[in-house]
Motif scaffolding. Structure first.
Motif, short mmCIF file in Angstrom:
data_model
loop_
_atom_site.label_atom_id
_atom_site.label_comp_id
_atom_site.label_asym_id
_atom_site.label_seq_id
_atom_site.Cartn_x
_atom_site.Cartn_y
_atom_site.Cartn_z
N VAL A 99 56.40 -11.50 -30.50
CA VAL A 99 55.31 -12.31 -29.95
C VAL A 99 55.47 -13.75 -30.40
O VAL A 99 55.33 -14.70 -29.60
N ALA A 100 55.78 -13.95 -31.68
CA ALA A 100 55.95 -15.30 -32.21
C ALA A 100 57.10 -16.02 -31.51
O ALA A 100 56.99 -17.21 -31.17
N ALA A 101 58.19 -15.33 -31.28
CA ALA A 101 59.33 -15.94 -30.61
C ALA A 101 58.98 -16.33 -29.17
O ALA A 101 59.37 -17.40 -28.70
N ARG A 102 58.24 -15.49 -28.47
CA ARG A 102 57.86 -15.79 -27.09
C ARG A 102 56.92 -16.98 -26.99
O ARG A 102 57.00 -17.77 -26.06
N LEU A 103 55.99 -17.09 -27.95
CA LEU A 103 54.97 -18.13 -27.88
C LEU A 103 55.32 -19.38 -28.68
O LEU A 103 54.60 -20.38 -28.60
N GLY A 104 56.39 -19.31 -29.46
CA GLY A 104 56.80 -20.48 -30.23
C GLY A 104 55.91 -20.78 -31.43
O GLY A 104 55.67 -21.94 -31.75
N VAL A 105 55.39 -19.74 -32.05
CA VAL A 105 54.57 -19.90 -33.26
C VAL A 105 55.20 -19.10 -34.38
O VAL A 105 56.14 -18.34 -34.17
N HIS A 106 54.69 -19.26 -35.58
CA HIS A 106 55.21 -18.52 -36.74
C HIS A 106 54.67 -17.10 -36.71
O HIS A 106 53.54 -16.86 -36.28
N GLU A 107 55.46 -16.18 -37.20
CA GLU A 107 55.02 -14.78 -37.17
C GLU A 107 53.81 -14.54 -38.07
O GLU A 107 53.02 -13.63 -37.82
N HIS A 108 53.62 -15.36 -39.10
CA HIS A 108 52.43 -15.22 -39.95
C HIS A 108 51.16 -15.56 -39.15
O HIS A 108 50.10 -14.96 -39.37
N THR A 109 51.29 -16.52 -38.23
CA THR A 109 50.16 -16.87 -37.38
C THR A 109 49.78 -15.68 -36.50
O THR A 109 48.60 -15.34 -36.36
N VAL A 110 50.78 -15.05 -35.92
CA VAL A 110 50.51 -13.88 -35.08
C VAL A 110 49.89 -12.77 -35.93
O VAL A 110 48.92 -12.12 -35.51
N GLY A 111 50.40 -12.56 -37.13
CA GLY A 111 49.86 -11.53 -38.01
C GLY A 111 48.42 -11.78 -38.38
O GLY A 111 47.60 -10.85 -38.40
N LYS A 112 48.09 -13.04 -38.66
CA LYS A 112 46.71 -13.38 -39.02
C LYS A 112 45.75 -13.08 -37.87
O LYS A 112 44.72 -12.43 -38.06
N TRP A 113 46.10 -13.51 -36.66
CA TRP A 113 45.21 -13.29 -35.53
C TRP A 113 45.18 -11.85 -35.09
O TRP A 113 44.15 -11.35 -34.65
N ARG A 114 46.30 -11.15 -35.23
CA ARG A 114 46.32 -9.72 -34.91
C ARG A 114 45.36 -8.97 -35.84
O ARG A 114 44.57 -8.14 -35.40
N ARG A 115 45.42 -9.30 -37.13
CA ARG A 115 44.54 -8.67 -38.12
C ARG A 115 43.07 -8.94 -37.79
O ARG A 115 42.24 -8.04 -37.81
N ARG A 116 42.75 -10.19 -37.43
CA ARG A 116 41.36 -10.52 -37.10
C ARG A 116 40.90 -9.79 -35.85
O ARG A 116 39.76 -9.35 -35.76
N PHE A 117 41.80 -9.66 -34.87
CA PHE A 117 41.41 -8.96 -33.64
C PHE A 117 41.19 -7.48 -33.89
O PHE A 117 40.26 -6.89 -33.36
N VAL A 118 42.04 -6.86 -34.71
CA VAL A 118 41.89 -5.44 -35.02
C VAL A 118 40.58 -5.21 -35.77
O VAL A 118 39.86 -4.25 -35.50
#
Length: 138
Positions: A51-70
């Motif tokens: 997801v991070a590679a597709r959107l051009g963000v850091h994987e920690h950013t994706v992890g943070k928002w994934r955790r908040r959404f869950v």
């Protein structure tokens, strides 16, 4: 060695519709539409790295928002409140500046200047300027 297991993002039909709508809105903030894209890709079963590679963000950013959404669902989309710096000038001090400005004059002049008021009240001249500007005083 495997890393920590990411939370599984499961979307209800209503949540999917909402997220897709936010992505397509022209007036949606960029940060919100990026987060919605993240959740939609995570719901497809992609890992945070992909997801991070597709959107051009850091994987920690994706992890943070994934955790908040869950944890929080759709309510997890928004940023948390940030308090900022605490006030250093009290309401009583603001009231004192306004009252002095409107009801008194300095001994050696016909009206208060910003710097003379600052010296009298013992606040900075920039603080006096902000107070006067906020209340339309000169």
């Amino acid at each position: 060695m495997a890393g920590r297991q990411a939370g599984q993002v499961a979307l209800s039909p209503q949540a999917r519709t909402f997220l897709e709508g936010q992505v397509q809105r022209h007036k949606a903030p960029r940060s919100l539409s990026d987060r919605c894209r993240m959740f939609l890709l995570c719901a497809e079963g992609l890992q945070s790295k992909e997801v991070a590679a597709r959107l051009g963000v850091h994987e920690h950013t994706v992890g943070k928002w994934r955790r908040r959404f869950v944890e929080d669902g759709i309510e997890g989309l928004t940023d948390e409140y940030r308090a900022g710096r605490p006030r250093t000038v009290s309401d009583a001090q603001v009231t004192q500046v306004i009252e002095r400005t409107l009801n008194t004059t300095p001994k050696d002049a016909t009206h208060w200047s910003i710097r003379s008021m600052a010296a009298e009240i013992r606040l900075s001249h920039t603080t006096i300027r902000r107070i006067w500007s906020a209340f339309g005083l000169q």
